[in-house]
Scaffold this active site. Sequence first.
Site, mmCIF file in Angstrom:
data_model
loop_
_atom_site.group_PDB
_atom_site.id
_atom_site.type_symbol
_atom_site.label_atom_id
_atom_site.label_comp_id
_atom_site.label_asym_id
_atom_site.label_seq_id
_atom_site.Cartn_x
_atom_site.Cartn_y
_atom_site.Cartn_z
ATOM 1 N N ALA A 57 0.892 -1.016 -0.167
ATOM 2 C CA ALA A 57 0.012 -0.082 0.027
ATOM 3 C C ALA A 57 0.797 1.465 0.022
ATOM 4 O O ALA A 57 1.874 1.370 0.414
ATOM 5 C CB ALA A 57 -0.842 -0.179 1.118
ATOM 6 N N LEU B 25 2.647 -1.171 4.372
ATOM 7 C CA LEU B 25 3.081 -0.040 3.408
ATOM 8 C C LEU B 25 4.181 -0.147 2.591
ATOM 9 O O LEU B 25 5.523 -0.628 3.027
ATOM 10 C CB LEU B 25 3.079 1.225 4.389
ATOM 11 C CG LEU B 25 1.990 1.746 4.997
ATOM 12 C CD1 LEU B 25 2.379 2.924 6.108
ATOM 13 C CD2 LEU B 25 0.988 2.356 3.926
ATOM 14 N N CYS B 26 4.150 0.237 1.337
ATOM 15 C CA CYS B 26 5.315 -0.328 0.288
ATOM 16 C C CYS B 26 6.699 0.580 0.790
ATOM 17 O O CYS B 26 7.390 0.064 0.778
ATOM 18 C CB CYS B 26 4.862 0.443 -0.957
ATOM 19 S SG CYS B 26 6.130 0.316 -2.260
ATOM 20 N N PHE B 27 6.494 1.810 1.517
ATOM 21 C CA PHE B 27 7.685 2.444 1.948
ATOM 22 C C PHE B 27 8.461 2.084 3.116
ATOM 23 O O PHE B 27 9.302 2.584 3.599
ATOM 24 C CB PHE B 27 7.287 4.007 1.972
ATOM 25 C CG PHE B 27 7.470 4.539 0.585
ATOM 26 C CD1 PHE B 27 8.481 5.471 0.181
ATOM 27 C CD2 PHE B 27 6.566 4.547 -0.262
ATOM 28 C CE1 PHE B 27 8.492 6.150 -0.853
ATOM 29 C CE2 PHE B 27 6.472 5.194 -1.482
ATOM 30 C CZ PHE B 27 7.431 5.956 -1.863
#
Length: 233
Positions: free
Chosen positions: A64, A126-128
Site C-alpha cells: 500500500a 506499506l510499500c515504503f
Amino acid sequence: MALDQAILEATSTGSFEGRPTRPTLRFYGWSEPTLSLGYFQSHQTVSAAHASLCKVRRSTGGGAILHDHELTYSLTIPTGEPFRVSRQDLYLAMHEAIVTALGEFGISARPFRESGGVAGVDDAYLCFQRRTDEDLLISGYKVVGSAQRRARSALLQHGSILLRASESAPQIPGIFELTSQLLPIDRLSRRIADSIGAWLDVDWIGGEVDSEEKNRANELQIRFDSSGWWLRR
C-alpha cells in the site's frame, strides 16, 4: 491511475487516434490523502488508521502507498522498434534519472542495493516500509519506489517520489524531513523528464490527453471505483 492504464492500452494497440505510438511521460499529484493497494494485496491488510481515507487499487503490484505530499510519475513506452528496452533497463534508467535530478538540488539518493542498510519487511503493509534492490534511499529511508505493468506491446512504469511525510503516515519521512529541502515540483519534474528523455532519445512535446484516452479512462474509472474492484482480494 485509470488514465495510466488507458494510455498503456492505447500504446499497446497503436490506437492514438491514428498517431504513431511514442513514449508518454506524465507527472501528477494528489488533492487529498489517498491509499492505493497493490493489485495482489488483500483489502483486509488496511490499517484502521487509514480506513476512512480515499482508497483505490492499483493495476501494479506491491504494498500500500499513502499518496499525499508526493510527485507521482507515469512512463509508458511501446516495446517495438526503436524502443526495444528490457523491463529492468527501463527501471534502472528511470531511477537513475531521478537520482540525477535530485543531485542537481544537492540531494544524494542511491539504490538500496548500494546502501548496505537493513532490509525492510517484505510483507509490510506499506510499500515504503519495504525494500527492493532498486528502491531509492536517503539516509537509509526509502523515498522513491516504482512498479511496472506490461501489455502486449507496451510497458508502463509508475512510481512515487515522497516529497514530505504525510500526516496520515508520519512514521515515513520524506525528502523534506531528511534534507530540509522542499523541492519545486515543476523544476524537479522537468529535470527528470530531460534525463530520461536523453536516455530514450526522445524530445518531449507537451500535449493534452486525447479523446480516446479520456473515454477509456472514464470506463476504467467506473471499474476502479466499484467495491468489487477494491474487495477482489
